[in-house]
Enzyme design. Structure first.
Site, mmCIF file in Angstrom:
data_model
loop_
_atom_site.group_PDB
_atom_site.id
_atom_site.type_symbol
_atom_site.label_atom_id
_atom_site.label_comp_id
_atom_site.label_asym_id
_atom_site.label_seq_id
_atom_site.Cartn_x
_atom_site.Cartn_y
_atom_site.Cartn_z
ATOM 1 N N LYS A 1 74.528 103.488 -9.850
ATOM 2 C CA LYS A 1 73.193 103.708 -10.408
ATOM 3 C C LYS A 1 72.161 103.627 -9.293
ATOM 4 C CE LYS A 1 71.832 102.479 -14.485
ATOM 5 N NZ LYS A 1 71.435 101.742 -15.718
ATOM 6 N N GLU B 1 73.437 96.135 -31.988
ATOM 7 C CA GLU B 1 72.370 95.537 -32.793
ATOM 8 C C GLU B 1 72.900 94.862 -34.052
ATOM 9 O OE1 GLU B 1 70.752 98.769 -30.250
ATOM 10 O OE2 GLU B 1 72.394 98.689 -31.715
ATOM 11 N N ARG C 1 69.096 100.293 -36.532
ATOM 12 C CA ARG C 1 70.560 100.305 -36.577
ATOM 13 C C ARG C 1 71.125 99.069 -37.272
ATOM 14 N NH1 ARG C 1 73.314 102.735 -31.235
ATOM 15 N NH2 ARG C 1 72.956 104.898 -31.816
#
Length: 617
Positions: free
Chosen positions: A279, A367, A395
């Site tokens: 990344k 979640e 969610r």
């Protein structure tokens, strides 16, 4: 070729590897300079430049379906599909979306924004292709973070069961899942990806299938191959789902990437291509980031890495206000714990995690799991706080309903990024949580006017012993620590009179309370401004008082109208002074019983309706 000259993936098909590498360097520079001006997702896009180039080099979009999980890492994809010239308007109104958008380009076959949907979408495309007797490749790029989502695991299970031909590119930027067998594993991958191996394998399979003896030989060879792969080569996770696997491969080596993707393209059934990337590659500040600071950025100075916009010295973000207050409470309350579904950096909880590592729980992109876990923690005697973005709390509606509201569990939910969030677009606007949560019995839903009220609301929430939600927006607010914390009466509102003879009433909430007051004073307007800091329950006493004034009432809110604060006010007033008769289940959970008995209990039987109708005659 300049980056801005690219019109479609066809422009790179004739390039050799050296030319593609040069283009990758140009794209990386373009992304850094462009995002520095507009803001956007930086690290994730810098990490997949070569991988995206290889995908478009090997596959033929838009016929082949290229799906980017979440979608925030699709900037190179947008460049290769002719949208580089639109980057000055990245994430701006009427400009280029930061995610895939079907209306923007035929190359965007799927829209996301939230994580872990790509594998389900891939299986859906593959199933439609096969049923309709069509011929195209389906490729899903998913990161190791998104793979922690339960939906991704559900999809992996189904993909392994159905065995449709599709390719899963597993973008691993921290080697968190696979075993590392170093050189041996790399040599096996190189062998499987070589053209000689692939052509030999296809020829052998074709010849052996021609007779029964050959089929038996092929079956035994396959068993030996699978035994070697199970014991040495494959990441065990994917083998458990009955998925073939190749990798890991260097995600910044274009030659290796192209060969491995060509191999996967020829594979029958589902296959996982394991790619190792870094990344932030190409930008030192992003490469060295271990906290996620460079995941999504505001405009910054490329040389120094410093943001171009800085907060006033006496301001904090709303997330920081909540985090600092939690730190204060945690010093005295040894039972206070904090949970978040992979939002530690965004919700400014890293300081808490360092100070109280045994009381901080980052549950990954999960979640539902986070909310239910918090509920059980509360039953176990802890005092949990869950920090979650409004858009992601959607969610966990089922868990908020069944596992928190229904059982009346004292969990405090911090709903971060509530309201309009701006450039992230329609998948991230936090405008639905009020309507979503107001329907759940036993929940308290609030929003503070300022930083002082935020601290007092959080104090009240932990002392209430009830499911308590506090929403707060993106952005910053003037901060001063409240030393004398006070309980706020649940459901109470406050009002401020501007001028001497009010001619109107404005009911609003959050930072807009102060904004309305300030503008009214500037414009020399006389009005009453109400801080409706509770959406549930509402302040019925004050609503009645406001109606009795006879003044025009304006409910000013920046969230969706359906199920909003104004809806709550109208519902309350219709109960007090009915203008039309309503039937329905009141604000509670309905226990078991026959449907007939329950309709009688809740006064929603036909008999109840016709009793009312008879009174109209």
């Amino acid at each position: 070729m300049r980056v801005t000259d690219i019109q479609s993936p066809k422009d790179i098909k004739s390039m050799n590897v050296r030319q593609l590498e040069n283009l990758a360097d140009q794209i990386r520079t373009f992304l850094i300079e462009s995002i520095a001006r507009t803001g956007g997702h930086l690290s994730s896009n810098l990490g997949v430049v070569e991988l995206t180039l290889a995908m478009h080099y090997v596959f033929n979009a838009p016929k082949d379906k290229l799906i980017f999980d979440v979608g925030h890492q699709c900037y190179t994809h947008k460049i290769l599909t002719g949208r580089a010239q639109m980057f000055p308007l990245l994430r701006q109104r009427n400009g280029l979306s930061g995610y895939q958008r079907m209306h923007e380009s035929p190359y965007d076959c799927w829209e996301a924004g939230h994580s872990s949907t790509s594998l389900s979408a891939a299986l859906g495309f593959a199933t439609a292709r096969d049923l309709l007797k069509q011929n195209y490749e389906v490729v899903a790029l998913i990161g190791d973070g998104s793979l922690t989502g339960g939906m991704a695991m559900e999809a992996l299970n189904d993909i392994g069961s159905k065995q449709k031909k599709l390719i899963i590119i597993f973008n691993d930027n921290n080697m968190s899942i696979s075993r590392n067998h170093a050189g041996f594993e790399e040599r096996i991958t190189a062998l499987r990806a070589s053209k000689v191996y692939r052509s030999t394998k296809q020829g052998m399979k074709s010849n052996l299938k021609n007779n029964k003896m050959g089929q038996n030989v092929l079956k035994q060879v396959t068993k030996v191959k699978d035994h070697i792969k199970d014991g040495v080569i494959d990441a065990p996770l994917f083998r458990e789902f009955n998925l073939d696997y190749i990798g890991p491969v260097d995600g910044h080596n274009l030659n290796e990437l192209i060969n491995v993707l060509e191999t996967a393209k020829e594979h029958d059934g589902p296959i996982v291509v394991h790619v190792l990337t870094r990344k932030g590659k190409g930008y030192p500040y992003a490469e060295q980031d271990q906290t996620g600071k460079w995941h999504g950025v505001s405009p910054f100075d490329v040389k120094t890495g410093e943001p171009l916009m800085k907060l006033p010295y006496d301001h904090l973000t709303w997330s920081e206000v909540i985090s600092r207050t939690l730190m204060r409470f945690a010093k005295k309350d040894k039972k206070l714990v904090v949970l978040t579904p992979a939002m530690a950096q965004g919700s400014k909880l890293l300081e808490f995690s360092k100070a109280y590592p045994d009381r901080f729980f980052d549950c990954g992109i999960a979640e539902q799991h986070t909310v239910t876990m918090a509920g059980a923690m509360a039953l176990g005697g802890l005092h949990p706080f869950v920090s979650v973005y409004s858009t992601f709390l959607q969610r966990a509606y089922d868990q908020m309903n069944h596992d928190i509201g229904r059982m009346k569990l004292p969990v405090v939910i911090g709903i971060d990024r509530a309201g309009l969030v701006g450039q992230d677009g329609d998948t991230h606007q936090g405008v639905f949580d009020i309507a979503m949560l107001r329907s759940i019995p036993n929940l308290i839903l609030s929003q503070p006017q300022d930083a002082a009220e935020a601290q007092n609301l959080l104090y009240t929430a932990f002392r209430s012993g009830k499911p308590f939600c506090i929403r707060y927006p993106r952005g910053n607010v003037k901060y001063e620590e409240v030393t004398d914390l006070q309980d706020i009466e649940i459901g109470s509102w406050t009002k401020t009179t501007v001028g001497t003879h009010p001619k109107s009433i404005v009911i609003t909430y959050g930072p807009d309370v102060d904004h309305v007051i300030a503008k009214a004073k500037t414009n020399n307007m006389d009005l009453i401004v109400v801080n409706a800091r509770f959406f549930k329950p509402v302040d019925g006493t004050m609503i009645d008082e406001l109606y009795e004034t006879g003044l025009p009432i304006h409910v000013f809110e920046t969230d969706c109208r359906i199920g909003s604060l104004s809806t709550a006010i109208l519902e309350y007033r219709n109960r007090v002074a009915p203008q039309f008769q309503t039937f329905g289940i009141d604000d509670h959970f309905v226990e078991q019983g026959s449907v007939r008995s329950l309709r009688i209990q809740e006064h929603i039987g036909l008999e109840d309706l016709f009793e009312e109708l008879e009174q109209d005659v």
